[in-house]
Enzyme design. Structure first.
Site, PDB file in Angstrom:
ATOM      1  N   LYS A 107       0.018   3.901  -3.155  1.00 44.38           N
ATOM      2  CA  LYS A 107      -0.844   4.818  -2.768  1.00 44.38           C
ATOM      3  C   LYS A 107      -0.664   6.025  -2.141  1.00 44.38           C
ATOM      4  CE  LYS A 107      -4.473   1.121  -1.147  1.00 44.38           C
ATOM      5  NZ  LYS A 107      -4.261   0.651  -0.554  1.00 44.38           N
ATOM      6  N   SER A 122      -7.076   3.330   4.026  1.00 49.51           N
ATOM      7  CA  SER A 122      -5.922   3.220   3.405  1.00 49.51           C
ATOM      8  C   SER A 122      -6.945   1.828   2.732  1.00 49.51           C
ATOM      9  CB  SER A 122      -4.600   1.423   4.031  1.00 49.51           C
ATOM     10  OG  SER A 122      -4.201   1.639   3.188  1.00 49.51           O
ATOM     11  N   SER A 126       0.745  -1.015  -0.062  1.00 51.95           N
ATOM     12  CA  SER A 126       0.068  -0.345   0.365  1.00 51.95           C
ATOM     13  C   SER A 126       0.777   1.290  -0.249  1.00 51.95           C
ATOM     14  CB  SER A 126      -1.055   0.112   1.169  1.00 51.95           C
ATOM     15  OG  SER A 126      -2.558  -0.863   0.963  1.00 51.95           O
TER      16      SER A 126
END
Length: 395
Positions: A65, A127, A62
């Site tokens: 991101k 997230s 993640s």
């Protein structure tokens, strides 16, 4: 005190080498992180204070991101979207990233429309994979095209290794980044979008009546942390990109490949605390001062002064006897005419194998084409290091 430890360098692909003084200050380099990948970057100077496998490709999870958010921030900056722009939550976004997926989610309802401001909070604070996919579809039609855009956007920042294949960070064998490039990407986001960056420091977000805490463990520690992301998939281990400010100094930390969330939080904190404790800032050149010279071929002058855009500061380890090795790198000699303010060189400073400074240098004046006689005399490449020697002699 900066001494006069300076060595003239010969011509080597346009590089002029010299030594910065050995600076006496406490075994800063004895620090070792348990993280397989790690970088500690000083935002103000661009100095890398610590690195470990910093340029090796790794799985971002993640942490990808951050690049997803960058594209959204740029869309807002360019006027293509606003925080009130409504984003449709497709069945694809809901199935792959929503509550039914079992992964990180903001719990957006299928076929609902959500304002971009809320999508960004779902993406960054929680997230949410549903937020990431919905954003990708809104900007580029589908996630694959959006991932290409992510890669293009980081390439434009000079990040040459990172490749993105989706907006979420879900496992993909071709999706890889480096710790150094994640630090530089984060530094760009913080400096370029200070208001939007504040979302990264938001402690919690509630959507669909579900309240979730920010996953960044540094935010709960009393160390000045104010944002960025965590990540974890099976292939990546546990990773973290964090930033903290103490006494007007901002540090950015990247750790990745750790075994669990506890180690991720611990290593991130240790690196930040070590960085704030173990280094001091020194100004080598003031704003507008000449850093060195570049040779010019065929000009009315044989050399042109080089300078940085602003002051040149270095962070040096307290109590270390290490030498800082620096060089001015350019392809030379330059060919007249030369414009004033042209970026023609870089100042590189290393401490052992760690690159502590890498900044562009610009011409301080224009150099016009010289006479035939002047051009005939331009046969010898030589660079004066007098300004550098003078700077290093200061206390």
């Amino acid at each position: 005190m900066f001494g006069r430890y300076l060595a003239r360098g010969g011509r080597s692909l346009g590089a002029v080498a010299f030594l910065l003084a050995a600076i006496p200050v406490a075994g800063a380099q004895s620090f070792q992180s348990a993280a397989p990948y790690a970088v500690l970057l000083d935002s103000g100077s661009g100095a890398v204070l610590y690195e470990k496998a910093a340029d090796e490709l790794m799985v971002p999870a993640s942490l990808a991101k951050i690049a997803t958010a960058l594209v959204a921030f740029q869309e807002i900056e360019q006027g293509k979207m606003t925080l009130d722009t409504e984003i449709s939550i497709s069945e694809n976004a809901w199935r792959k990233g929503g509550g039914v997926s079992g992964g990180s989610t903001m719990f957006a309802l299928v076929h609902s429309r959500v304002k971009l401001g809320d999508i960004l909070q779902g993406l960054i604070v929680q997230s949410g994979n549903d937020a990431a996919i919905a954003l990708a579809e809104a900007v580029s039609g589908d996630e694959a095209n959006f991932a290409k855009l992510m890669t293009e956007r980081v390439r434009a920042l000079g990040l040459t290794k990172s490749v993105f294949r989706n907006a979420t960070g879900m496992a993909d064998p071709e999706q890889k980044v480096t710790a150094r490039e994640l630090a530089r990407l984060s530094d760009h986001v913080i400096k370029t979008y200070p208001e939007l960056y504040k979302i990264f420091g938001q402690r919690e977000f509630t959507w669909n009546k579900i309240r979730q805490q920010n996953r960044n463990p540094l935010l709960a520690m009393d160390i000045g942390a104010d944002g960025l992301k965590t990540g974890n998939v099976d292939d990546s281990g546990y990773g973290l990109v964090g930033s903290a400010v103490q006494k007007d100094q901002r540090l950015i930390v990247v750790v990745a490949g750790l075994k669990n969330a506890r180690d991720r939080a611990s290593e991130g904190r240790k690196l930040l605390e070590w960085g704030f404790r173990s280094f001091e800032q020194r100004q080598v050149f003031g704003a507008g001062e000449t850093v060195g010279e570049a040779s010019v071929y065929g000009g009315e002058k044989g050399r042109v002064a080089l300078r940085a855009r602003g002051p040149v500061n270095l962070l040096v380890p307290r109590g270390s006897s290490e030498r800082l090795n620096a060089r001015i790198v350019y392809r030379g000699p330059l060919q007249a005419p030369v414009e004033e303010g042209a970026q023609v060189a870089r100042l590189l400073v290393t401490r052992g194998e760690v690159k502590t400074l890498d900044i562009p240098l610009y011409t301080a004046e224009a150099v016009k084409v010289g006479s035939l006689q002047q051009r005939a005399l331009d046969a010898l490449f030589e660079v004066s290091t007098g300004w550098i020697r003078k700077a290093l002699g200061r206390s």
